[in-house]
Design an enzyme around this catalytic site. Structure first.
Site, mmCIF file in Angstrom:
data_model
loop_
_atom_site.group_PDB
_atom_site.id
_atom_site.type_symbol
_atom_site.label_atom_id
_atom_site.label_comp_id
_atom_site.label_asym_id
_atom_site.label_seq_id
_atom_site.Cartn_x
_atom_site.Cartn_y
_atom_site.Cartn_z
ATOM 1 N N TYR A 13 0.785 -1.228 0.056
ATOM 2 C CA TYR A 13 -0.136 0.218 0.133
ATOM 3 C C TYR A 13 0.913 1.356 0.043
ATOM 4 O O TYR A 13 0.516 2.206 -0.775
ATOM 5 C CB TYR A 13 -1.044 -0.182 1.239
ATOM 6 N N GLN A 35 1.063 0.919 21.084
ATOM 7 C CA GLN A 35 1.102 1.830 19.884
ATOM 8 C C GLN A 35 0.734 3.140 19.837
ATOM 9 O O GLN A 35 -0.409 3.084 20.256
ATOM 10 C CB GLN A 35 0.620 0.749 18.398
ATOM 11 N N ARG A 84 -0.800 6.569 17.407
ATOM 12 C CA ARG A 84 -1.206 7.234 16.276
ATOM 13 C C ARG A 84 -2.109 8.254 16.556
ATOM 14 O O ARG A 84 -2.343 8.750 17.605
ATOM 15 C CB ARG A 84 -2.476 6.216 15.665
HETATM 16 P P1 NAD Z 1 -12.981 3.778 1.000
HETATM 17 O O1 NAD Z 1 -12.463 2.406 0.944
HETATM 18 O O2 NAD Z 1 -13.906 4.249 1.986
HETATM 19 O O3 NAD Z 1 -13.107 4.557 -0.314
HETATM 20 C C1 NAD Z 1 -12.259 4.342 -1.573
HETATM 21 C C2 NAD Z 1 -13.135 3.886 -2.690
HETATM 22 O O4 NAD Z 1 -12.664 3.801 -3.571
HETATM 23 C C3 NAD Z 1 -14.211 2.889 -2.250
HETATM 24 O O5 NAD Z 1 -15.601 3.034 -2.305
HETATM 25 C C4 NAD Z 1 -13.889 1.926 -3.371
HETATM 26 O O6 NAD Z 1 -14.901 1.043 -3.933
HETATM 27 C C5 NAD Z 1 -13.322 2.782 -4.460
HETATM 28 N N1 NAD Z 1 -12.612 2.245 -5.419
HETATM 29 C C6 NAD Z 1 -11.716 1.237 -5.301
HETATM 30 N N2 NAD Z 1 -11.126 0.752 -6.478
HETATM 31 C C7 NAD Z 1 -11.799 1.405 -7.560
HETATM 32 C C8 NAD Z 1 -11.936 1.316 -8.646
HETATM 33 N N3 NAD Z 1 -11.110 0.454 -9.449
HETATM 34 N N4 NAD Z 1 -12.715 2.189 -9.519
HETATM 35 C C9 NAD Z 1 -13.331 3.194 -8.925
HETATM 36 N N5 NAD Z 1 -13.723 3.254 -7.388
HETATM 37 C C10 NAD Z 1 -12.669 2.172 -6.860
HETATM 38 O O7 NAD Z 1 -11.488 4.630 1.761
HETATM 39 P P2 NAD Z 1 -11.186 5.964 2.329
HETATM 40 O O8 NAD Z 1 -11.098 6.116 3.730
HETATM 41 O O9 NAD Z 1 -12.548 6.959 1.734
HETATM 42 O O10 NAD Z 1 -10.015 6.657 1.489
HETATM 43 C C11 NAD Z 1 -10.164 7.405 0.462
HETATM 44 C C12 NAD Z 1 -8.504 7.825 -0.029
HETATM 45 O O11 NAD Z 1 -7.816 8.113 1.032
HETATM 46 C C13 NAD Z 1 -7.859 6.535 -0.486
HETATM 47 O O12 NAD Z 1 -6.824 6.836 -1.546
HETATM 48 C C14 NAD Z 1 -7.044 6.105 0.616
HETATM 49 O O13 NAD Z 1 -6.109 5.356 0.236
HETATM 50 C C15 NAD Z 1 -6.623 7.374 1.149
HETATM 51 N N6 NAD Z 1 -6.398 7.464 2.461
HETATM 52 C C16 NAD Z 1 -7.159 7.206 3.664
HETATM 53 C C17 NAD Z 1 -7.007 7.039 4.932
HETATM 54 C C18 NAD Z 1 -7.930 6.886 5.937
HETATM 55 O O14 NAD Z 1 -7.752 6.960 7.281
HETATM 56 N N7 NAD Z 1 -9.378 6.586 5.510
HETATM 57 C C19 NAD Z 1 -5.661 7.347 5.196
HETATM 58 C C20 NAD Z 1 -4.627 7.715 4.459
HETATM 59 C C21 NAD Z 1 -5.183 7.759 2.895
HETATM 60 O O1 GDC Z 2 -5.794 -0.165 11.264
HETATM 61 P P1 GDC Z 2 -5.276 0.863 11.693
HETATM 62 O O2 GDC Z 2 -6.122 2.025 12.253
HETATM 63 O O3 GDC Z 2 -4.200 1.511 10.653
HETATM 64 O O4 GDC Z 2 -4.410 0.291 12.996
HETATM 65 C C1 GDC Z 2 -3.971 1.451 14.201
HETATM 66 C C2 GDC Z 2 -3.433 0.589 15.161
HETATM 67 O O5 GDC Z 2 -4.528 0.055 15.911
HETATM 68 C C3 GDC Z 2 -2.609 -0.928 14.730
HETATM 69 O O6 GDC Z 2 -1.351 -0.827 15.425
HETATM 70 C C4 GDC Z 2 -3.597 -1.699 15.198
HETATM 71 O O7 GDC Z 2 -3.040 -3.094 15.470
HETATM 72 C C5 GDC Z 2 -4.381 -1.299 16.228
HETATM 73 N N1 GDC Z 2 -5.408 -2.006 16.445
HETATM 74 C C6 GDC Z 2 -5.847 -2.269 17.813
HETATM 75 N N2 GDC Z 2 -7.388 -3.169 17.723
HETATM 76 C C7 GDC Z 2 -8.878 -3.347 15.690
HETATM 77 O O8 GDC Z 2 -9.568 -3.878 16.142
HETATM 78 C C8 GDC Z 2 -7.471 -2.838 16.370
HETATM 79 N N3 GDC Z 2 -8.734 -2.961 14.037
HETATM 80 C C9 GDC Z 2 -7.706 -2.260 13.622
HETATM 81 N N4 GDC Z 2 -7.959 -2.024 12.602
HETATM 82 N N5 GDC Z 2 -6.669 -1.780 14.544
HETATM 83 C C10 GDC Z 2 -6.541 -2.238 15.675
HETATM 84 C C11 GDC Z 2 -3.313 3.230 8.641
HETATM 85 C C12 GDC Z 2 -3.579 2.186 7.487
HETATM 86 C C13 GDC Z 2 -4.493 3.076 6.473
HETATM 87 C C14 GDC Z 2 -4.071 4.544 6.308
HETATM 88 C C15 GDC Z 2 -3.410 5.215 7.611
HETATM 89 C C16 GDC Z 2 -2.663 6.446 7.377
HETATM 90 O O9 GDC Z 2 -2.423 2.372 9.491
HETATM 91 O O10 GDC Z 2 -4.307 1.129 7.723
HETATM 92 O O11 GDC Z 2 -4.784 2.290 5.339
HETATM 93 O O12 GDC Z 2 -3.332 4.787 5.208
HETATM 94 O O13 GDC Z 2 -2.832 4.253 8.186
HETATM 95 O O14 GDC Z 2 -2.379 6.896 8.644
HETATM 96 P P2 GDC Z 2 -2.942 2.168 10.817
HETATM 97 O O15 GDC Z 2 -2.789 3.652 11.646
HETATM 98 O O16 GDC Z 2 -1.625 1.123 11.585
#
Ligand code: NAD
Ligand code: GDC
Length: 344
Positions: free
Chosen positions: A151, A222, A224
């Site tokens: 990712y 951890q 965040r």
């Molecule tokens: P999300 O999964 O809710 O939304 C992403 C959407 O993209 C989904 O609805 C999915 O169906 C759509 N998608 C995936 N593949 C596709 C394709 N081939 N064509 C059209 N649509 C497609 O995720 P989000 O939390 O809304 O994230 C939005 C953006 O922000 C993403 O690029 C994600 O990587 C980035 N981002 C999110 C977070 C977070 O904490 N939510 C953190 C860092 C970066």
């Molecule tokens: O999944 P996440 O929110 O993503 O996890 C944060 C921390 O919380 C991890 O250390 C995870 O092990 C802990 N955790 C504890 N319990 C649970 O039940 C749980 N579910 C989850 N999901 N986590 C749990 C994220 C990426 C995203 C995005 C952001 C950018 O990493 O997964 O896609 O890009 O980073 O900040 P996180 O913060 O590690």
């Protein structure tokens, strides 16, 4: 950007894309095109007065269809999720490179004025996130590169692609590195949910079922930072409309341990739970915080919603979804897909 300009939001059926469409609509933008590959009944928010298209943006021809006439393009489409998803789906995450590549090409072909790309804190060098003391990540900490496997590498590559489309082809691109975003209308079950929604759901489950235990991934120490969705959409617009040329952090600088996140959720719920730590679950990096010096310098602004405030709104929303699902009410269409639509 004029109120009548066509704005394309890719990934509009998802959490942040849906929230951005909702905001643009409230701000009075009239020509909104919302695109997502999911079927309409799985979009988190969908509005009848918006042009909604269910199309796979991995395909170049679909990117061309949606970019036609768009003045601004926001790419929020990606195959993604929390640690539970990205740790086990590295190839799928990397395939999102197709979406951004084809959208950039289409934006150039059809003369879009601006292109926004949603990058992630997962681009940062893993060696700088080994301590549990919530290291504040500055933009320069992405290099030398050692991104989150799968990712994070895709995000870093796509960031650079945006940069080179700007430098070589003159397309105006803007890139923000989101730090863990949470809020209502986001993923809260099914395997892609991130920690804030997962912890809220687990606390709700424990409360409703009278099971006074919670499973936490990792040791709980951890760290965040978590950004509320309203700050995220606000920041997207500020960065998109700015002259900031380099990728910039968009995240909260209020770092907490996962144990503190659980404390807050328990306090909102009014319960105390026995904590079971699963050390074999996906954990990601040990510590991460957003260094906001650069965004402060450029915009004199940073995300400011306190976690306690944002989490309460999120908890209440998930509670309502959870209870509606328990009652088997309309709105939940499919167990695996988080299928909720809003029409207003
Ligand atoms: P999300 O999964 O809710 O939304 C992403 C959407 O993209 C989904 O609805 C999915 O169906 C759509 N998608 C995936 N593949 C596709 C394709 N081939 N064509 C059209 N649509 C497609 O995720 P989000 O939390 O809304 O994230 C939005 C953006 O922000 C993403 O690029 C994600 O990587 C980035 N981002 C999110 C977070 C977070 O904490 N939510 C953190 C860092 C970066
Ligand atoms: O999944 P996440 O929110 O993503 O996890 C944060 C921390 O919380 C991890 O250390 C995870 O092990 C802990 N955790 C504890 N319990 C649970 O039940 C749980 N579910 C989850 N999901 N986590 C749990 C994220 C990426 C995203 C995005 C952001 C950018 O990493 O997964 O896609 O890009 O980073 O900040 P996180 O913060 O590690």
């Amino acid at each position: 950007m004029g109120i009548n300009d066509k704005i394309l939001v890719a990934g509009a059926g998802g959490f942040i894309g849906g929230a951005l469409i909702s905001l643009l609509r409230k701000q009075g933008y009239r020509d909104l095109r919302a695109v997502d590959s999911k079927p309409f009944d799985e979009w988190y928010q969908r509005f009848e007065d918006v042009e909604n298209l269910s199309l796979d943006l991995n395909l170049k021809e679909n990117c061309e269809t949606v970019a036609k006439g768009a003045v601004e393009i926001y790419n929020l489409a990606a195959n993604m999720g929390g640690m539970g998803f990205i740790e086990h789906n590295k190839a799928l995450c990397m395939l999102s490179v197709l979406i951004n590549t084809h959208l950039l090409q289409a934006a150039l072909k059809y003369g879009a004025k601006r292109f926004f790309y949603a990058s992630s804190a997962c681009v940062y060098n893993g060696d700088k996130q080994k301590t549990f003391e919530a290291p504040s990540l500055k933009e320069e900490d992405a290099y030398p590169a050692l991104a989150e496997d799968g990712y994070g590498w895709e995000k870093l590559f796509s960031e650079r692609m945006c940069r080179h489309f700007m430098e070589d082809f003159g397309l105006t691109t803007r890139v923000a590195r989101f730090h863990n975003v949470y809020g209502p209308w986001g993923t809260w079950f099914g395997g892609r949910e991130k920690a804030p929604a997962a912890i809220c759901r687990k606390v709700i489950e424990a409360k409703v079922l009278g099971r006074h235990e919670i499973e936490i991934w990792g040791s709980g120490v951890q760290t965040r930072s978590f950004m509320f969705i309203d700050d995220c959409t606000d920041g997207i617009q500020r960065i998109s409309n700015s002259d900031i040329l380099e990728p910039i952090n968009l995240g909260s600088s209020e770092a907490v341990t996962i144990n503190q996140l659980v404390d807050i959720a328990e306090e909102i719920a009014g319960i105390k739970l026995k904590r079971n730590y699963d050390l074999s679950a996906p954990k990601g990096v040990n510590g991460r915080n957003s260094d906001n010096a650069l965004i402060q310098k450029y915009l004199h602004w940073e995300p400011s919603t306190p976690l306690r405030v944002g989490l309460e709104k999120t908890y209440r929303w998930i509670y309502d979804q959870y209870m509606a699902r328990e009652r088997g009410e309309a709105g939940v269409v499919r167990e695996a897909g988080n299928s909720w639509s809003a029409s207003s």
